[in-house]
Design a protein around this motif. Structure first.
Motif, PDB file in Angstrom:
ATOM      1  N   THR A  41       0.806  -1.214   0.000  1.00 37.45           N
ATOM      2  CA  THR A  41       0.000   0.000   0.000  1.00 37.45           C
ATOM      3  C   THR A  41       0.839   1.264   0.000  1.00 37.45           C
ATOM      4  OG1 THR A  41      -0.151  -0.021   2.404  1.00 37.45           O
ATOM      5  CG2 THR A  41      -1.916  -1.127   1.166  1.00 37.45           C
ATOM      6  N   ASN A  42       2.127   1.164   0.294  1.00 36.87           N
ATOM      7  CA  ASN A  42       2.942   2.377   0.277  1.00 36.87           C
ATOM      8  C   ASN A  42       3.299   2.743  -1.161  1.00 36.87           C
ATOM      9  OD1 ASN A  42       4.657  -0.050   0.602  1.00 36.87           O
ATOM     10  ND2 ASN A  42       6.319   1.387   0.320  1.00 36.87           N
ATOM     11  N   LYS A  43       3.416   4.022  -1.383  1.00 34.82           N
ATOM     12  CA  LYS A  43       3.682   4.511  -2.728  1.00 34.82           C
ATOM     13  C   LYS A  43       5.162   4.825  -2.940  1.00 34.82           C
ATOM     14  CE  LYS A  43      -0.999   5.926  -3.469  1.00 34.82           C
ATOM     15  NZ  LYS A  43      -1.617   5.553  -2.253  1.00 34.82           N
ATOM     16  N   GLN A  45       9.396   3.969  -2.232  1.00 31.85           N
ATOM     17  CA  GLN A  45      10.259   2.787  -2.277  1.00 31.85           C
ATOM     18  C   GLN A  45      10.706   2.464  -0.857  1.00 31.85           C
ATOM     19  OE1 GLN A  45      13.914   3.429  -4.382  1.00 31.85           O
ATOM     20  NE2 GLN A  45      14.768   1.486  -3.746  1.00 31.85           N
ATOM     21  N   TYR A 158      11.518   8.550  -2.147  1.00 34.03           N
ATOM     22  CA  TYR A 158      10.742   8.984  -3.310  1.00 34.03           C
ATOM     23  C   TYR A 158      11.706   9.671  -4.269  1.00 34.03           C
ATOM     24  CZ  TYR A 158       6.991   8.262  -0.002  1.00 34.03           C
ATOM     25  OH  TYR A 158       6.156   7.706   0.929  1.00 34.03           O
ATOM     26  N   GLN A 169       1.919  15.306  -7.952  1.00 32.61           N
ATOM     27  CA  GLN A 169       1.335  13.973  -7.743  1.00 32.61           C
ATOM     28  C   GLN A 169       2.147  13.183  -6.723  1.00 32.61           C
ATOM     29  OE1 GLN A 169      -1.591  12.638  -8.668  1.00 32.61           O
ATOM     30  NE2 GLN A 169      -0.981  10.951  -7.357  1.00 32.61           N
ATOM     31  N   GLN A 170       3.459  13.301  -6.820  1.00 27.82           N
ATOM     32  CA  GLN A 170       4.309  12.599  -5.863  1.00 27.82           C
ATOM     33  C   GLN A 170       4.100  13.147  -4.450  1.00 27.82           C
ATOM     34  OE1 GLN A 170       8.570  13.218  -5.993  1.00 27.82           O
ATOM     35  NE2 GLN A 170       8.860  11.023  -5.664  1.00 27.82           N
ATOM     36  N   ASP A 173       1.284  11.415  -2.982  1.00 22.67           N
ATOM     37  CA  ASP A 173       1.664  10.062  -2.573  1.00 22.67           C
ATOM     38  C   ASP A 173       2.423  10.079  -1.250  1.00 22.67           C
ATOM     39  OD1 ASP A 173       0.509   9.164  -4.915  1.00 22.67           O
ATOM     40  OD2 ASP A 173       2.427   8.891  -5.972  1.00 22.67           O
ATOM     41  N   SER A 176       0.027  10.791   1.541  1.00 25.79           N
ATOM     42  CA  SER A 176      -0.776   9.603   1.827  1.00 25.79           C
ATOM     43  C   SER A 176      -0.004   8.613   2.692  1.00 25.79           C
ATOM     44  CB  SER A 176      -1.196   8.950   0.516  1.00 25.79           C
ATOM     45  OG  SER A 176      -1.783   7.701   0.739  1.00 25.79           O
ATOM     46  N   ASP A 177       1.247   8.329   2.303  1.00 25.94           N
ATOM     47  CA  ASP A 177       2.071   7.407   3.085  1.00 25.94           C
ATOM     48  C   ASP A 177       2.336   7.947   4.486  1.00 25.94           C
ATOM     49  OD1 ASP A 177       2.189   5.616   1.005  1.00 25.94           O
ATOM     50  OD2 ASP A 177       4.243   6.110   0.416  1.00 25.94           O
TER      51      ASP A 177
END
Length: 188
Positions: A41-43, A45, A158, A169-170, A173, A176-177
């Motif tokens: 679920t993580n976006k 690395q 990231y 967008q990143q 992400d 969210s994480d």
């Protein structure tokens, strides 16, 4: 015993088998034949080797950190990263006191005063020794935005983005994480 009672007793084990065994068989088949996505679920690395931020500065307060290592020249991807870490911190709202945006600056880094960082007083600029940065990141590249936990372990990376829309967008992400991590963590 009448015929109807015999049929009833024969149906009971069959029904029990269907109710209890069938779901197990279906679950096994679903996992064996990849019927479901096994994605995480993580976006970002997830870093496999532990990177210890405490090698840079062991006196840091236990907080979650958004890290960025200032490169030698700050081009568009660097400016996007500086803008992103501040925007992520602002977007955290009431949780922002648990997170600290940090930019690591060493001797060979670009001058932080000539970048976006001067517009964002919430971003902490930490002057560090380049050798300590090399110790922390070892063979891994320090180009990216990182999330560090409250114990000083750098856990997510990231990559830097050249295009502004990709960087935005990143940022979503990363936010969210980070929200997931803060929700699951009681520390910091």
């Amino acid at each position: 015993m009448s015929r109807s009672e015999v049929k009833k007793y024969r149906k009971t084990p069959l029904l029990l088998a269907i109710v209890f065994v069938l779901p197990v068989v279906l679950a096994y088949l679903a996992l064996s034949y990849d019927w479901f996505n096994k994605a995480s679920t993580n976006k970002g690395q997830l870093l496999e080797t532990v990177l210890d931020l405490n090698l840079i500065n062991s006196e840091l307060e236990p907080k979650w950190r958004l890290l960025f290592v200032m490169p030698q020249t700050c081009q568009q991807s660097c400016e996007n990263a500086l803008y992103s870490i501040n925007q992520i911190w602002v977007a955290l709202g009431k949780e922002s006191d648990r997170v600290e945006p940090v930019v690591l600056v060493h001797n060979n880094s670009a001058n932080p005063q000539s970048t976006q960082i001067v517009k964002h007083p919430s971003v902490v600029v930490l002057q560090v020794d380049e050798q300590n940065v090399n110790k922390v990141f070892k063979d891994d590249a320090a180009d990216g935005i990182f999330i560090s936990d409250t114990l000083g372990n750098i856990i997510l990376k990231y990559p830097l983005k050249q295009q502004e829309q990709e960087a935005i967008q990143q940022s979503r992400d990363i936010l969210s994480d980070l929200r997931k991590l803060l929700k699951l963590s009681r520390i910091g």
